[in-house]
Design a protein around this motif. Structure first.
Motif, PDB file in Angstrom:
ATOM      1  N   PRO A  67     -10.170  22.808  28.737  1.00  0.00           N
ATOM      2  CA  PRO A  67      -9.274  22.878  29.898  1.00  0.00           C
ATOM      3  C   PRO A  67      -9.984  23.422  31.137  1.00  0.00           C
ATOM      4  O   PRO A  67     -10.949  24.172  31.031  1.00  0.00           O
ATOM      5  CB  PRO A  67      -8.176  23.852  29.442  1.00  0.00           C
ATOM      6  N   GLU A  68      -9.496  23.015  32.291  1.00  0.00           N
ATOM      7  CA  GLU A  68     -10.001  23.499  33.580  1.00  0.00           C
ATOM      8  C   GLU A  68      -9.590  24.955  33.778  1.00  0.00           C
ATOM      9  O   GLU A  68      -8.404  25.282  33.730  1.00  0.00           O
ATOM     10  CB  GLU A  68      -9.363  22.704  34.720  1.00  0.00           C
ATOM     11  N   ALA A  69     -10.583  25.785  34.072  1.00  0.00           N
ATOM     12  CA  ALA A  69     -10.272  27.195  34.333  1.00  0.00           C
ATOM     13  C   ALA A  69      -9.615  27.383  35.693  1.00  0.00           C
ATOM     14  O   ALA A  69      -9.100  28.461  35.993  1.00  0.00           O
ATOM     15  CB  ALA A  69     -11.541  28.033  34.251  1.00  0.00           C
ATOM     16  N   SER A  70      -9.648  26.327  36.534  1.00  0.00           N
ATOM     17  CA  SER A  70      -9.010  26.431  37.842  1.00  0.00           C
ATOM     18  C   SER A  70      -7.528  26.059  37.783  1.00  0.00           C
ATOM     19  O   SER A  70      -6.822  26.173  38.780  1.00  0.00           O
ATOM     20  CB  SER A  70      -9.731  25.534  38.853  1.00  0.00           C
ATOM     21  N   ASP A  71      -7.057  25.574  36.644  1.00  0.00           N
ATOM     22  CA  ASP A  71      -5.638  25.267  36.460  1.00  0.00           C
ATOM     23  C   ASP A  71      -4.998  26.419  35.686  1.00  0.00           C
ATOM     24  O   ASP A  71      -5.549  26.884  34.685  1.00  0.00           O
ATOM     25  CB  ASP A  71      -5.483  23.957  35.681  1.00  0.00           C
ATOM     26  N   GLY A  72      -3.846  26.856  36.145  1.00  0.00           N
ATOM     27  CA  GLY A  72      -3.222  28.042  35.553  1.00  0.00           C
ATOM     28  C   GLY A  72      -2.989  27.930  34.056  1.00  0.00           C
ATOM     29  O   GLY A  72      -3.161  28.894  33.312  1.00  0.00           O
ATOM     30  N   GLU A  73      -2.600  26.746  33.605  1.00  0.00           N
ATOM     31  CA  GLU A  73      -2.309  26.581  32.178  1.00  0.00           C
ATOM     32  C   GLU A  73      -3.583  26.346  31.373  1.00  0.00           C
ATOM     33  O   GLU A  73      -3.682  26.784  30.234  1.00  0.00           O
ATOM     34  CB  GLU A  73      -1.294  25.453  31.987  1.00  0.00           C
ATOM     35  N   GLY A  74      -4.550  25.665  31.970  1.00  0.00           N
ATOM     36  CA  GLY A  74      -5.839  25.509  31.302  1.00  0.00           C
ATOM     37  C   GLY A  74      -6.499  26.866  31.124  1.00  0.00           C
ATOM     38  O   GLY A  74      -7.010  27.190  30.047  1.00  0.00           O
ATOM     39  N   ARG A  75      -6.455  27.682  32.175  1.00  0.00           N
ATOM     40  CA  ARG A  75      -7.042  29.014  32.131  1.00  0.00           C
ATOM     41  C   ARG A  75      -6.383  29.883  31.061  1.00  0.00           C
ATOM     42  O   ARG A  75      -7.022  30.731  30.452  1.00  0.00           O
ATOM     43  CB  ARG A  75      -6.879  29.663  33.516  1.00  0.00           C
ATOM     44  N   ALA A  76      -5.087  29.644  30.831  1.00  0.00           N
ATOM     45  CA  ALA A  76      -4.348  30.444  29.853  1.00  0.00           C
ATOM     46  C   ALA A  76      -4.499  29.903  28.429  1.00  0.00           C
ATOM     47  O   ALA A  76      -3.848  30.389  27.508  1.00  0.00           O
ATOM     48  CB  ALA A  76      -2.875  30.505  30.236  1.00  0.00           C
TER      49      ALA A  76
END
Lengths: 133, 382
Positions: free
Chosen positions: B124-133
């Protein structure tokens, strides 16, 4: 999942061995999620939005949401993802009078839609942690 | 809308789909483009614009691909709309021809994921809130699946039936990534759990591949497929007020636009290629397309309705679950399959009746939004 993903592949973030990426998650303080509430229409946003995404009012008042909420859905993830080791449970939680947020469940088990939960706080990585109320 | 030009698909082509770490990404696109240009009987000089769907590029892949095939000096645009990138490029090409901007547009989708993601789910993308989580894409779909179980009293076996159906279809598709074996319901259910209730065999593989489409004005050639309508809809807010499952609204919006333009409805369509990146995705999509009421989609595969020999076959190609999911290429691959079905040239995969064919792609993965985009297209042999 390759936990040793090299940093040039994607913005994987520092937790995955990548570069620093500004945190896009809602901020958690004690048992509250920080955000804003629209002064005009009351729409809750976390993290804060530059203006209300519903009515476009620029007047956004700092607000905090929680500790109570209701699970919209939850799942038990059985693969490693970044710093998270399986099994771990995640849920969409509608905070009382607040926004829908993604949260980790303190116990790695699925809970049914409609289950009441309570914010525990942020975990060591800054993720929102909730437990069944 | 009498001032719109008629739009046809002149030709299609595709690579095979799979993990091809030794292949240059351009070579996959060349394979698809060569087949599509030959199928269309088109020369490089006829192409007035090139629209490309790709998510992970690499950056510049469109122009680097064109170097090998002698197309240059024309507008070249790369469109990213997550999993719907290829169909978004196709839709924009159709609109450009309909509105008279170009007479012939080359569309291709291309992706090389094996050189990015070595194993397991997409990071997941760390710049997306859900990917980061820590929410992987199968997790997002699993959350919809769990909600579906709770809300409608569906059974996980009904989800697994979608994989059984599509993987059986995929055994007839020589270009599919997973074509060797049609798993039983027990095998799908007992496969390794990824995110409950979705097992490994209910998740599409990580793939490389390309597909291409020549879109243009009709010339009266044999095999031209008329694009009756296509529509692209993005997502709005998906939040605590939403009564929908995630991802449904963009599909419904695009489908309703297509039905409004054509006066046709879901029950008129003979054959579908839809977005089944995860089994629950096909179910939610078919509900959003209006094939059945919300909550009834889980019964469509078990009842036989969407099976290969059923009244409305869905994903005769094997879908993303068999073909694989080279993100930007997926939409163009779906269009190619529907063209072959409408022409009656789909070989072993040919469905009984194929007069009206529909393509649907759903691009997800943006925290707090209903999705990036969905594209729906409706076609018939001219």
């Amino acid at each position: 999942m390759s936990t040793g993903a090299s940093p040039n592949k994607r913005r994987a973030g520092e937790a995955m061995g990548g570069g620093f990426v500004a945190d896009p998650r809602p901020q958690v303080q004690a048992d509250q999620v920080l955000g804003v509430r629209c002064a005009a229409c009351g729409y809750p946003s976390a993290p804060a939005a530059p203006w209300c995404p519903v009515c476009q009012s620029r007047e956004q008042k700092p607000a905090s949401f929680g500790p109570g909420g209701t699970v919209w859905s939850s799942t038990l993830v059985q693969i490693p993802v970044g710093r998270w080791k399986p099994p771990y449970a995640i849920a969409y939680v509608d905070l009382d009078e607040g926004p829908r947020v993604l949260a980790h469940l303190a116990s790695p088990a699925i809970v049914k839609a409609g289950t009441r939960v309570r914010i525990v706080g942020a975990d060591e990585g800054g993720d929102l942690l909730v437990r069944v109320a | 809308m009498s001032n719109r030009n008629e739009v046809v698909i002149r030709g299609v082509g595709s690579s095979s789909y799979g993990r091809f770490p030794d292949r240059r990404v351009e070579s996959l696109a060349w394979e698809a483009i060569l087949e599509a240009m030959q199928d269309a009987g088109a020369d490089a000089g006829e192409i007035e614009a090139v629209f490309v769907g790709s998510v992970f590029g690499p950056p510049g892949v469109a122009t680097r691909t064109l170097r090998g095939i002698g197309i240059g000096g024309v507008p070249v645009l790369t469109i990213e709309a997550a999993c719907a990138s290829g169909t978004a490029a196709f839709h924009e090409a159709c609109e450009a021809v309909a509105l008279g901007r170009y007479s012939n547009v080359l569309v291709f989708g291309v992706e090389h994921l094996s050189s990015l993601f070595t194993s397991g789910a997409i990071v997941p993308e760390a710049s997306d809130g859900e990917g980061r989580a820590g929410l992987p894409l199968p997790g997002l779909y699993a959350l919809q699946a769990q909600r579906y179980l709770d809300q409608f009293g569906a059974r996980p076996e009904q989800f697994a039936e979608v994989a059984v159906k599509n993987k059986r279809n995929g055994t007839r598709n020589p270009r599919a990534q997973l074509k060797g074996h049609a798993p039983t319901l027990d095998e799908v259910m007992s496969a390794r759990m990824i995110a409950e209730p979705l097992t490994f065999l209910q998740c599409c593989p990580v793939s490389d591949g390309a597909a291409a489409i020549v879109v243009g004005r009709p010339r009266g050639a044999k095999g031209e497929v008329k694009v009756l309508a296509s529509a692209l809809a993005s997502g709005g807010l998906w939040d605590h007020r939403s009564t929908d499952f995630w991802g449904e609204a963009p599909v419904r919006r695009a489908a309703q636009a297509v039905y409004a333009k054509t006066g046709l409805k879901a029950s008129d369509v003979d054959v579908f290629e839809v977005h089944d990146s995860f089994t629950i995705g096909e179910i939610l999509t078919l509900e959003s397309l209006g094939l059945c009421e919300v909550g009834e989609g889980a019964a469509l595969a078990p009842s036989g309705h969407t099976q290969f020999d059923g009244p409305q076959p869905v994903n005769p190609s094997g879908g993303l679950l068999s073909r694989g999911h080279p993100l930007g290429a997926t939409g163009t691959a779906q269009v190619a399959e529907i063209v072959w079905q409408l022409r009656g040239t789909a070989g072993e995969r040919q469905v009984k009746k194929a007069t009206l064919g529909m393509v649907e792609t759903m691009g997800g993965g943006a925290a707090g939004m209903e999705g990036n985009a969905s594209v729906v297209g409706l076609m018939t042999l001219r």
